[in-house]
Design an enzyme around this catalytic site. Sequence first.
Site, PDB file in Angstrom:
ATOM      1  CD  GLU A 143      31.909  39.391  49.866  1.00  0.00           C
ATOM      2  OE1 GLU A 143      31.188  40.411  49.745  1.00  0.00           O
ATOM      3  OE2 GLU A 143      31.492  38.311  50.281  1.00  0.00           O
ATOM      4  CB  CYS A 184      27.083  36.468  46.732  1.00  0.00           C
ATOM      5  SG  CYS A 184      27.912  37.867  45.957  1.00  0.00           S
ATOM      6  CB  VAL A 218      28.656  50.811  50.212  1.00  0.00           C
ATOM      7  CG1 VAL A 218      28.212  52.265  50.091  1.00  0.00           C
ATOM      8  CG2 VAL A 218      29.852  50.697  51.136  1.00  0.00           C
ATOM      9  CD  GLU A 219      21.974  47.357  51.292  1.00  0.00           C
ATOM     10  OE1 GLU A 219      21.015  48.031  51.711  1.00  0.00           O
ATOM     11  OE2 GLU A 219      22.048  46.117  51.433  1.00  0.00           O
TER      12      GLU A 219
HETATM   13  N1  THU Z   1      26.213  40.969  50.486  1.00  0.00           N
HETATM   14  C1  THU Z   1      27.556  41.137  50.627  1.00  0.00           C
HETATM   15  O1  THU Z   1      28.015  42.245  50.983  1.00  0.00           O
HETATM   16  N2  THU Z   1      28.363  40.096  50.337  1.00  0.00           N
HETATM   17  C2  THU Z   1      27.943  38.846  50.001  1.00  0.00           C
HETATM   18  O2  THU Z   1      28.750  37.981  49.710  1.00  0.00           O
HETATM   19  C3  THU Z   1      26.511  38.553  50.008  1.00  0.00           C
HETATM   20  C4  THU Z   1      25.596  39.729  50.057  1.00  0.00           C
HETATM   21  C5  THU Z   1      25.317  42.119  50.748  1.00  0.00           C
HETATM   22  C6  THU Z   1      24.683  42.720  49.540  1.00  0.00           C
HETATM   23  C7  THU Z   1      23.483  43.448  50.138  1.00  0.00           C
HETATM   24  O3  THU Z   1      23.917  44.735  50.573  1.00  0.00           O
HETATM   25  C8  THU Z   1      23.146  42.605  51.354  1.00  0.00           C
HETATM   26  O4  THU Z   1      24.253  41.736  51.586  1.00  0.00           O
HETATM   27  C9  THU Z   1      21.889  41.774  51.199  1.00  0.00           C
HETATM   28  O5  THU Z   1      21.936  40.999  50.052  1.00  0.00           O
END
Ligand code: THU
Length: 145
Positions: free
Chosen positions: A57, A88, A45-46
């Site tokens: 996560e 990540c 969710v950005e």
């Molecule tokens: N992102 C995740 O939701 N989980 C991860 O483990 C890696 C990155 C998302 C964050 C951002 O909304 C998008 O991927 C691009 O980085």
Amino acid sequence: MSVDWDLLTSHAVEAMSKAYVPYSKFPVGAAAIVDDGRIVVGCNVENASYGLGLCAECSLVSALTMSGGGKLVAFSCVDGNGETLMPCGRCRQLLFEHSAPGMQLLTVSGVKTIDEVIPDAFGPSTLDAFTATDPADNTGCEGCE
Ligand code: THU
């Protein structure tokens, strides 16, 4: 424990379809099995303030807590093509906090345990170990005095 990875990943794909990603256009979905058998999911969710975006996560861990807590025993995460995505670094730490011992993760290099994806993790036991030490010995920083 035998995990139906295809089923768990299908939940991650469904969660990925809900992602709010107007900025990166990189949807992520995550799904996990809890030690009581239920499945929890999350999506990223950005935010217009880019650095505040939430990873899938993070959403999953919130769902875990809001639906009764427990420990995660198996985890799968996908990108917008439904391909396995490696959590990540920050999210490995998030998952570690709520992991059952030996939690399994479907990764880009096969099924791994939580200890393999975040070895020697900082965690609750690190804080407990410090608290158990004699305060008189904790002279490592001025703020502790
Ligand atoms: N992102 C995740 O939701 N989980 C991860 O483990 C890696 C990155 C998302 C964050 C951002 O909304 C998008 O991927 C691009 O980085």
